[in-house]
Write a protein that holds these residues in place. Sequence first.
Motif, mmCIF file in Angstrom:
data_model
loop_
_atom_site.group_PDB
_atom_site.id
_atom_site.type_symbol
_atom_site.label_atom_id
_atom_site.label_comp_id
_atom_site.label_asym_id
_atom_site.label_seq_id
_atom_site.Cartn_x
_atom_site.Cartn_y
_atom_site.Cartn_z
ATOM 1 N N THR A 18 0.794 -1.239 0.124
ATOM 2 C CA THR A 18 0.039 -0.013 -0.037
ATOM 3 C C THR A 18 0.896 1.203 -0.057
ATOM 4 O O THR A 18 0.543 2.371 -0.699
ATOM 5 C CB THR A 18 -0.818 -0.038 1.254
ATOM 6 O OG1 THR A 18 -1.737 -1.274 1.135
ATOM 7 C CG2 THR A 18 -1.767 1.107 1.261
ATOM 8 N N TYR A 22 0.807 3.873 -3.103
ATOM 9 C CA TYR A 22 0.545 5.589 -2.704
ATOM 10 C C TYR A 22 1.438 6.352 -3.280
ATOM 11 O O TYR A 22 1.383 7.135 -4.038
ATOM 12 C CB TYR A 22 0.548 5.552 -1.259
ATOM 13 C CG TYR A 22 0.607 7.140 -0.796
ATOM 14 C CD1 TYR A 22 -0.651 7.794 -1.003
ATOM 15 C CD2 TYR A 22 1.755 7.532 -0.369
ATOM 16 C CE1 TYR A 22 -0.595 9.137 -0.604
ATOM 17 C CE2 TYR A 22 1.543 9.031 -0.073
ATOM 18 C CZ TYR A 22 0.346 9.567 -0.224
ATOM 19 O OH TYR A 22 0.347 11.058 0.067
ATOM 20 N N PHE A 23 2.863 5.778 -3.176
ATOM 21 C CA PHE A 23 4.026 6.840 -3.819
ATOM 22 C C PHE A 23 3.882 6.729 -5.355
ATOM 23 O O PHE A 23 4.290 7.778 -6.072
ATOM 24 C CB PHE A 23 5.369 6.470 -3.216
ATOM 25 C CG PHE A 23 5.299 7.145 -1.858
ATOM 26 C CD1 PHE A 23 5.590 8.633 -1.700
ATOM 27 C CD2 PHE A 23 5.364 6.615 -0.678
ATOM 28 C CE1 PHE A 23 5.696 9.246 -0.744
ATOM 29 C CE2 PHE A 23 5.567 7.337 0.507
ATOM 30 C CZ PHE A 23 5.637 8.670 0.597
ATOM 31 N N PHE A 25 1.411 6.457 -7.367
ATOM 32 C CA PHE A 25 0.134 7.082 -7.972
ATOM 33 C C PHE A 25 0.522 8.835 -7.536
ATOM 34 O O PHE A 25 0.307 9.372 -8.237
ATOM 35 C CB PHE A 25 -0.995 6.615 -6.875
ATOM 36 C CG PHE A 25 -2.004 7.600 -7.273
ATOM 37 C CD1 PHE A 25 -2.899 7.378 -8.367
ATOM 38 C CD2 PHE A 25 -2.807 8.363 -6.509
ATOM 39 C CE1 PHE A 25 -4.113 8.008 -8.693
ATOM 40 C CE2 PHE A 25 -3.809 9.324 -6.666
ATOM 41 C CZ PHE A 25 -4.673 8.904 -7.871
ATOM 42 N N ARG A 26 0.997 9.128 -6.499
ATOM 43 C CA ARG A 26 1.328 10.195 -6.021
ATOM 44 C C ARG A 26 2.292 10.971 -6.910
ATOM 45 O O ARG A 26 1.942 11.941 -7.618
ATOM 46 C CB ARG A 26 1.670 10.417 -4.667
ATOM 47 C CG ARG A 26 2.016 11.674 -4.166
ATOM 48 C CD ARG A 26 1.033 12.512 -3.505
ATOM 49 N NE ARG A 26 1.381 13.805 -3.312
ATOM 50 C CZ ARG A 26 1.640 14.458 -2.152
ATOM 51 N NH1 ARG A 26 1.430 13.612 -0.941
ATOM 52 N NH2 ARG A 26 1.873 15.678 -2.109
ATOM 53 N N MET A 27 3.360 10.335 -7.371
ATOM 54 C CA MET A 27 4.422 10.700 -8.353
ATOM 55 C C MET A 27 3.800 10.901 -9.793
ATOM 56 O O MET A 27 4.193 11.746 -10.482
ATOM 57 C CB MET A 27 5.575 10.044 -8.192
ATOM 58 C CG MET A 27 6.230 10.013 -6.854
ATOM 59 S SD MET A 27 6.678 11.897 -6.559
ATOM 60 C CE MET A 27 7.934 12.480 -7.645
ATOM 61 N N SER A 28 2.889 9.966 -10.293
ATOM 62 C CA SER A 28 2.428 9.984 -11.620
ATOM 63 C C SER A 28 1.537 11.068 -11.695
ATOM 64 O O SER A 28 1.116 11.498 -12.846
ATOM 65 C CB SER A 28 1.795 8.738 -11.891
ATOM 66 O OG SER A 28 0.705 8.190 -11.122
ATOM 67 N N THR A 29 0.786 11.467 -10.779
ATOM 68 C CA THR A 29 -0.277 12.586 -10.948
ATOM 69 C C THR A 29 0.113 13.780 -10.466
ATOM 70 O O THR A 29 -0.580 14.884 -10.628
ATOM 71 C CB THR A 29 -1.648 12.230 -10.132
ATOM 72 O OG1 THR A 29 -1.270 11.765 -8.848
ATOM 73 C CG2 THR A 29 -2.084 10.585 -10.753
ATOM 74 N N ASP A 30 1.131 13.968 -9.870
ATOM 75 C CA ASP A 30 1.666 15.351 -9.419
ATOM 76 C C ASP A 30 2.093 16.106 -10.549
ATOM 77 O O ASP A 30 3.023 15.966 -11.533
ATOM 78 C CB ASP A 30 2.781 14.962 -8.318
ATOM 79 C CG ASP A 30 3.267 16.273 -7.626
ATOM 80 O OD1 ASP A 30 2.425 17.268 -7.730
ATOM 81 O OD2 ASP A 30 4.290 16.343 -6.807
ATOM 82 N N ASP A 31 1.632 17.472 -10.503
ATOM 83 C CA ASP A 31 2.043 18.295 -11.527
ATOM 84 C C ASP A 31 3.452 18.995 -11.520
ATOM 85 O O ASP A 31 4.165 19.592 -12.362
ATOM 86 C CB ASP A 31 1.041 19.378 -11.633
ATOM 87 C CG ASP A 31 -0.343 19.223 -12.252
ATOM 88 O OD1 ASP A 31 -0.534 17.778 -12.933
ATOM 89 O OD2 ASP A 31 -1.410 19.561 -11.786
ATOM 90 N N ARG A 32 3.849 19.047 -10.315
ATOM 91 C CA ARG A 32 5.317 19.323 -9.842
ATOM 92 C C ARG A 32 6.283 18.603 -10.469
ATOM 93 O O ARG A 32 7.596 19.026 -10.865
ATOM 94 C CB ARG A 32 5.373 19.684 -8.350
ATOM 95 C CG ARG A 32 4.714 20.813 -7.915
ATOM 96 C CD ARG A 32 4.774 20.855 -6.590
ATOM 97 N NE ARG A 32 4.550 19.730 -5.823
ATOM 98 C CZ ARG A 32 4.510 19.449 -4.533
ATOM 99 N NH1 ARG A 32 5.287 20.152 -3.814
ATOM 100 N NH2 ARG A 32 4.117 18.331 -4.190
ATOM 101 N N SER A 33 6.130 17.537 -10.706
ATOM 102 C CA SER A 33 7.236 16.273 -11.127
ATOM 103 C C SER A 33 7.160 16.607 -12.706
ATOM 104 O O SER A 33 5.807 16.374 -13.361
ATOM 105 C CB SER A 33 7.059 15.009 -10.873
ATOM 106 O OG SER A 33 6.989 14.884 -9.460
#
Length: 148
Positions: A18, A22-23, A25-33
């Motif tokens: 989990t 979570y990470f 998903f977070r990195m693939s949807t983050d606009d700052r990356s």
Amino acid sequence: MKINWGTGIVLAFIGFITFILYFVFRMSTDDRSNHDLVTEEYYKKELSYQQDIDASKTAQEMDAVLRVEKSPEGVMIFFPEQFDPQKITGKVSLYRPSNKRLDTDFPISLSKTHLLIPDNSLVGGRWDITVNWKYEGNTFFHKQKLVY
């Protein structure tokens, strides 16, 4: 309710999976990356790599090595003094590895033996400077990394 060691291992695996999901998903949807390629036409640029090697070798053979220096006004690119500055044409490309939006190109048009890239077009950090230039039918190439 008592938890035995088998149930504890399964819960630990589920928690770890989990956490990883979570990470991801977070990195693939983050606009700052920024997940852009290094250059837009990467394969096309790789095909011209031998031409850059030949132009760099020509610069070494003809003693046409450029000098790039930081100054308070910006970045100074010094061309060889034995060449007539008005006959030098080409392009200076500034590539910023961390942000594609900061990449810029400057045409070379000289009245003196140096070119100034103003300080207001540069942000602090690492820059890859590429100079493709021609003089009397000879093509020259210079590439350098600069931390500004």
